[in-house]
Design an enzyme around this catalytic site. Structure first.
Site, PDB file in Angstrom:
ATOM      1  N   GLY A 127       0.781  -1.249   0.000  1.00 45.90           N
ATOM      2  CA  GLY A 127       0.000   0.000   0.000  1.00 45.90           C
ATOM      3  C   GLY A 127       0.803   1.284   0.000  1.00 45.90           C
ATOM      4  N   GLU A 156       3.550   4.046   5.978  1.00 51.74           N
ATOM      5  CA  GLU A 156       2.377   3.175   5.816  1.00 51.74           C
ATOM      6  C   GLU A 156       1.292   3.938   5.068  1.00 51.74           C
ATOM      7  OE1 GLU A 156       1.024   0.431   5.523  1.00 51.74           O
ATOM      8  OE2 GLU A 156       0.452  -0.417   7.455  1.00 51.74           O
ATOM      9  N   ASP A 157       0.429   3.196   4.369  1.00 48.99           N
ATOM     10  CA  ASP A 157      -0.674   3.849   3.661  1.00 48.99           C
ATOM     11  C   ASP A 157      -1.779   4.296   4.617  1.00 48.99           C
ATOM     12  OD1 ASP A 157      -1.388   1.210   4.224  1.00 48.99           O
ATOM     13  OD2 ASP A 157      -2.153   0.757   2.226  1.00 48.99           O
ATOM     14  N   ASP A 213      -5.632   1.445  10.475  1.00 50.28           N
ATOM     15  CA  ASP A 213      -7.037   1.089  10.646  1.00 50.28           C
ATOM     16  C   ASP A 213      -7.221   0.598  12.092  1.00 50.28           C
ATOM     17  OD1 ASP A 213      -9.631   0.580   9.507  1.00 50.28           O
ATOM     18  OD2 ASP A 213      -9.119  -1.527   9.304  1.00 50.28           O
ATOM     19  N   SER A 214      -7.148  -0.709  12.338  1.00 52.86           N
ATOM     20  CA  SER A 214      -7.255  -1.218  13.716  1.00 52.86           C
ATOM     21  C   SER A 214      -6.022  -0.851  14.538  1.00 52.86           C
ATOM     22  CB  SER A 214      -7.410  -2.747  13.700  1.00 52.86           C
ATOM     23  OG  SER A 214      -6.202  -3.356  13.282  1.00 52.86           O
ATOM     24  N   GLY A 215      -4.900  -0.673  13.848  1.00 49.44           N
ATOM     25  CA  GLY A 215      -3.639  -0.393  14.540  1.00 49.44           C
ATOM     26  C   GLY A 215      -2.846  -1.650  14.853  1.00 49.44           C
ATOM     27  N   ASN A 216      -3.436  -2.825  14.595  1.00 49.03           N
ATOM     28  CA  ASN A 216      -2.766  -4.097  14.940  1.00 49.03           C
ATOM     29  C   ASN A 216      -1.452  -4.299  14.190  1.00 49.03           C
ATOM     30  OD1 ASN A 216      -4.586  -5.167  16.830  1.00 49.03           O
ATOM     31  ND2 ASN A 216      -5.985  -5.791  15.191  1.00 49.03           N
ATOM     32  N   THR A 217      -1.459  -4.055  12.885  1.00 46.37           N
ATOM     33  CA  THR A 217      -0.268  -4.308  12.070  1.00 46.37           C
ATOM     34  C   THR A 217       0.937  -3.537  12.601  1.00 46.37           C
ATOM     35  OG1 THR A 217      -1.699  -4.536  10.133  1.00 46.37           O
ATOM     36  CG2 THR A 217       0.661  -4.243   9.706  1.00 46.37           C
ATOM     37  N   LEU A 218       0.780  -2.235  12.761  1.00 39.36           N
ATOM     38  CA  LEU A 218       1.940  -1.433  13.141  1.00 39.36           C
ATOM     39  C   LEU A 218       2.325  -1.589  14.601  1.00 39.36           C
ATOM     40  CD1 LEU A 218       1.813   1.857  11.070  1.00 39.36           C
ATOM     41  CD2 LEU A 218       3.011  -0.272  10.632  1.00 39.36           C
ATOM     42  N   LYS A 228      -7.754   5.983  10.303  1.00 35.16           N
ATOM     43  CA  LYS A 228      -9.180   5.860  10.645  1.00 35.16           C
ATOM     44  C   LYS A 228      -9.262   5.615  12.149  1.00 35.16           C
ATOM     45  CE  LYS A 228     -10.560   3.140   6.566  1.00 35.16           C
ATOM     46  NZ  LYS A 228     -11.000   1.774   6.205  1.00 35.16           N
ATOM     47  N   PHE A 288     -14.394   2.386   3.391  1.00 32.63           N
ATOM     48  CA  PHE A 288     -13.343   1.633   2.708  1.00 32.63           C
ATOM     49  C   PHE A 288     -12.925   2.412   1.469  1.00 32.63           C
ATOM     50  CE2 PHE A 288     -10.958  -1.593   0.541  1.00 32.63           C
ATOM     51  CZ  PHE A 288     -10.308  -2.205   1.597  1.00 32.63           C
ATOM     52  N   ASP A 298      -5.706  -0.629  -2.219  1.00 34.72           N
ATOM     53  CA  ASP A 298      -6.430  -1.544  -3.101  1.00 34.72           C
ATOM     54  C   ASP A 298      -7.716  -2.071  -2.484  1.00 34.72           C
ATOM     55  OD1 ASP A 298      -5.116  -3.212  -1.128  1.00 34.72           O
ATOM     56  OD2 ASP A 298      -5.705  -4.896  -2.385  1.00 34.72           O
ATOM     57  N   ARG A 357      -5.094   0.358  -7.283  1.00 35.94           N
ATOM     58  CA  ARG A 357      -3.936   1.016  -6.673  1.00 35.94           C
ATOM     59  C   ARG A 357      -3.423   2.167  -7.545  1.00 35.94           C
ATOM     60  NH1 ARG A 357      -1.984  -2.278  -2.375  1.00 35.94           N
ATOM     61  NH2 ARG A 357      -2.241  -4.505  -2.721  1.00 35.94           N
TER      62      ARG A 357
HETATM   63  P1  IMP Z   1      -4.528  -2.417  10.584  1.00 40.45           P
HETATM   64  O1  IMP Z   1      -4.188  -1.022  11.053  1.00 40.45           O
HETATM   65  O2  IMP Z   1      -3.658  -3.465  11.181  1.00 40.45           O
HETATM   66  O3  IMP Z   1      -5.986  -2.733  10.788  1.00 40.45           O
HETATM   67  O4  IMP Z   1      -4.292  -2.588   9.052  1.00 40.45           O
HETATM   68  C1  IMP Z   1      -4.008  -1.606   8.180  1.00 40.45           C
HETATM   69  C2  IMP Z   1      -3.928  -2.202   6.799  1.00 40.45           C
HETATM   70  O5  IMP Z   1      -5.216  -2.605   6.346  1.00 40.45           O
HETATM   71  C3  IMP Z   1      -3.454  -1.152   5.817  1.00 40.45           C
HETATM   72  O6  IMP Z   1      -2.061  -1.175   5.660  1.00 40.45           O
HETATM   73  C4  IMP Z   1      -4.174  -1.532   4.551  1.00 40.45           C
HETATM   74  O7  IMP Z   1      -3.409  -2.454   3.806  1.00 40.45           O
HETATM   75  C5  IMP Z   1      -5.444  -2.197   5.009  1.00 40.45           C
HETATM   76  N1  IMP Z   1      -6.595  -1.252   4.966  1.00 40.45           N
HETATM   77  C6  IMP Z   1      -7.264  -0.735   6.024  1.00 40.45           C
HETATM   78  N2  IMP Z   1      -8.265   0.078   5.627  1.00 40.45           N
HETATM   79  C7  IMP Z   1      -8.217   0.099   4.279  1.00 40.45           C
HETATM   80  C8  IMP Z   1      -9.012   0.777   3.274  1.00 40.45           C
HETATM   81  O8  IMP Z   1      -9.953   1.543   3.529  1.00 40.45           O
HETATM   82  N3  IMP Z   1      -8.658   0.540   1.978  1.00 40.45           N
HETATM   83  C9  IMP Z   1      -7.617  -0.289   1.628  1.00 40.45           C
HETATM   84  N4  IMP Z   1      -6.856  -0.936   2.531  1.00 40.45           N
HETATM   85  C10 IMP Z   1      -7.166  -0.749   3.854  1.00 40.45           C
HETATM   86 MG    MG Z   2      -0.876  -1.859   4.024  1.00 39.35          MG
END
Ligand code: IMP
Ligand code: MG
Length: 175
Positions: free
Chosen positions: A41, A96-97, A100-105, A128, A149, A156, A162
């Protein structure tokens, strides 16, 4: 599935990226910075961002994905592509793009912290906050958006869209 309302135009993106670059330049003045993009992303945003950075920049990428146990997301991440550089004592800026939940980072930061960098900061194009499951704020945030979304500018939906030069909502239509 089709392209819906434009949420952030090309002009707004350009201004937002310039503002982020100014903030990063101010904080990393005269420093060496490891710019670590999270694939896929980040790639369009990161390409535009680094062109505006004036510190000593080295570029790296990681790819992570949510780990699925059967079909249910465990919330745990899996590293699909790692970096092959020692970040000990270095200043790392994660790009990062969207958060969202914040889990990944949150998990990625924990993994990277074990490698003992001098600092780890996050630069995200989008956030978000209403979707957070864990408390996580980026040091640099381009745009705070509502819970929709979105696609484009690297983001994507099922690997599509993208390439759009703007950020749009995705419209789910019966086909
Ligand atoms: P999270 O913060 O761990 O929930 O995950 C974030 C990842 O979810 C981002 O890096 C995106 O790849 C994907 N993601 C979350 N929201 C969107 C969206 O609205 N459009 C596209 N990808 C999203
Ligand atoms: Mg991503």
């Amino acid at each position: 599935m089709k392209i819906g309302n434009i949420m952030i135009s090309q002009e707004e993106l350009e201004k937002g990226v310039s503002r982020l670059a100014e903030e990063v330049n101010r904080d990393y003045k005269g420093k060496e910075v490891i710019v670590l993009g999270i694939l896929k992303g980040c790639f369009v945003f990161m390409a535009d961002l680094i062109k505006k950075l004036n510190s000593d920049v080295s570029v790296y990428f990681m790819e992570v994905s949510s780990y699925f146990d059967g079909t249910v997301s465990t919330g745990k991440i899996k590293i699909k592509k790692d970096i092959d550089v020692d970040i000990k004592g270095k200043d790392v800026l994660i790009v990062e793009d969207i958060i969202d939940s914040g889990n990944t980072l949150t998990q990625l930061k924990e993994i990277l912290a074990e490698r003992e960098p001098a600092s780890i900061k996050i630069c995200t194009l989008l956030s978000k906050p209403s979707r957070r499951q864990v408390e996580l704020e980026a040091e640099y945030t381009g745009f705070v958006i509502e819970d929709k979304f979105i696609i484009g500018y690297g983001l994507d939906c099922g690997e599509r869209f993208r390439q759009l030069p703007y950020i749009a909502e995705v419209e789910f239509v019966d086909e």
